[in-house]
Write a protein that holds these residues in place. Structure first.
Motif, PDB file in Angstrom:
ATOM      1  N   LYS A 173       0.807  -1.216   0.000  1.00 44.25           N
ATOM      2  CA  LYS A 173       0.000   0.000   0.000  1.00 44.25           C
ATOM      3  C   LYS A 173       0.844   1.271   0.000  1.00 44.25           C
ATOM      4  O   LYS A 173       0.338   2.353  -0.219  1.00 44.25           O
ATOM      5  CB  LYS A 173      -0.919   0.017   1.222  1.00 44.25           C
ATOM      6  N   ALA A 174       2.144   1.126   0.262  1.00 44.15           N
ATOM      7  CA  ALA A 174       3.027   2.288   0.396  1.00 44.15           C
ATOM      8  C   ALA A 174       3.231   2.993  -0.936  1.00 44.15           C
ATOM      9  O   ALA A 174       3.322   2.364  -1.987  1.00 44.15           O
ATOM     10  CB  ALA A 174       4.375   1.856   0.959  1.00 44.15           C
ATOM     11  N   ILE A 175       3.294   4.300  -0.856  1.00 45.29           N
ATOM     12  CA  ILE A 175       3.584   5.128  -2.026  1.00 45.29           C
ATOM     13  C   ILE A 175       4.856   5.908  -1.711  1.00 45.29           C
ATOM     14  O   ILE A 175       4.920   6.622  -0.709  1.00 45.29           O
ATOM     15  CB  ILE A 175       2.433   6.107  -2.325  1.00 45.29           C
ATOM     16  N   ILE A 176       5.861   5.737  -2.545  1.00 39.91           N
ATOM     17  CA  ILE A 176       7.125   6.421  -2.327  1.00 39.91           C
ATOM     18  C   ILE A 176       7.156   7.678  -3.172  1.00 39.91           C
ATOM     19  O   ILE A 176       6.952   7.631  -4.384  1.00 39.91           O
ATOM     20  CB  ILE A 176       8.308   5.511  -2.691  1.00 39.91           C
ATOM     21  N   SER A 177       7.384   8.797  -2.524  1.00 42.97           N
ATOM     22  CA  SER A 177       7.479  10.063  -3.250  1.00 42.97           C
ATOM     23  C   SER A 177       8.751  10.764  -2.820  1.00 42.97           C
ATOM     24  O   SER A 177       9.234  10.596  -1.705  1.00 42.97           O
ATOM     25  CB  SER A 177       6.259  10.946  -2.981  1.00 42.97           C
ATOM     26  N   HIS A 178       9.301  11.530  -3.714  1.00 45.32           N
ATOM     27  CA  HIS A 178      10.553  12.229  -3.428  1.00 45.32           C
ATOM     28  C   HIS A 178      10.317  13.730  -3.531  1.00 45.32           C
ATOM     29  O   HIS A 178       9.801  14.219  -4.510  1.00 45.32           O
ATOM     30  CB  HIS A 178      11.639  11.813  -4.416  1.00 45.32           C
ATOM     31  N   LYS A 179      10.703  14.428  -2.481  1.00 40.06           N
ATOM     32  CA  LYS A 179      10.630  15.880  -2.503  1.00 40.06           C
ATOM     33  C   LYS A 179      12.062  16.385  -2.321  1.00 40.06           C
ATOM     34  O   LYS A 179      12.721  16.010  -1.346  1.00 40.06           O
ATOM     35  CB  LYS A 179       9.747  16.394  -1.367  1.00 40.06           C
ATOM     36  N   PRO A 180      12.529  17.230  -3.226  1.00 46.05           N
ATOM     37  CA  PRO A 180      13.893  17.760  -3.094  1.00 46.05           C
ATOM     38  C   PRO A 180      14.058  18.526  -1.787  1.00 46.05           C
ATOM     39  O   PRO A 180      13.148  19.191  -1.328  1.00 46.05           O
ATOM     40  CB  PRO A 180      14.061  18.668  -4.299  1.00 46.05           C
ATOM     41  N   PHE A 181      15.248  18.423  -1.209  1.00 50.27           N
ATOM     42  CA  PHE A 181      15.535  19.119   0.036  1.00 50.27           C
ATOM     43  C   PHE A 181      15.599  20.628  -0.193  1.00 50.27           C
ATOM     44  O   PHE A 181      15.151  21.408   0.629  1.00 50.27           O
ATOM     45  CB  PHE A 181      16.855  18.617   0.626  1.00 50.27           C
ATOM     46  N   ILE A 182      16.162  21.030  -1.340  1.00 48.86           N
ATOM     47  CA  ILE A 182      16.308  22.456  -1.651  1.00 48.86           C
ATOM     48  C   ILE A 182      15.278  22.837  -2.709  1.00 48.86           C
ATOM     49  O   ILE A 182      15.212  22.234  -3.775  1.00 48.86           O
ATOM     50  CB  ILE A 182      17.726  22.756  -2.168  1.00 48.86           C
ATOM     51  N   ASN A 183      14.477  23.847  -2.414  1.00 52.14           N
ATOM     52  CA  ASN A 183      13.502  24.324  -3.390  1.00 52.14           C
ATOM     53  C   ASN A 183      14.190  25.296  -4.333  1.00 52.14           C
ATOM     54  O   ASN A 183      14.931  26.191  -3.914  1.00 52.14           O
ATOM     55  CB  ASN A 183      12.340  25.036  -2.698  1.00 52.14           C
ATOM     56  N   LYS A 184      13.957  25.133  -5.623  1.00 52.90           N
ATOM     57  CA  LYS A 184      14.590  26.018  -6.613  1.00 52.90           C
ATOM     58  C   LYS A 184      13.634  27.094  -7.049  1.00 52.90           C
ATOM     59  O   LYS A 184      12.479  26.965  -7.122  1.00 52.90           O
ATOM     60  CB  LYS A 184      15.051  25.219  -7.817  1.00 52.90           C
TER      61      LYS A 184
END
Length: 54
Positions: A43-54
């Protein structure tokens, strides 16, 4: 890489052999725990959010 795979396979076999020495109740509890983990991971959904916002 091959040595790591072989080591992992050996460790997995050792765990399986050790598991056969356990009682039926212990086996059931372990299987139930593994099934719950599997259900959670499916059921897990892996999402990636960058540490630094550009």
């Amino acid at each position: 890489m091959e040595k790591t795979k072989q080591t992992f396979d050996q460790a997995e076999l050792e765990l399986l052999k050790e598991g056969l020495k356990r009682t039926y109740k212990e086996r059931f509890e372990m299987a139930t725990r593994l099934f719950k983990v599997q259900q959670t991971m499916n059921k897990a959904i892996i999402s990636h959010k960058p540490f630094i916002n550009k």
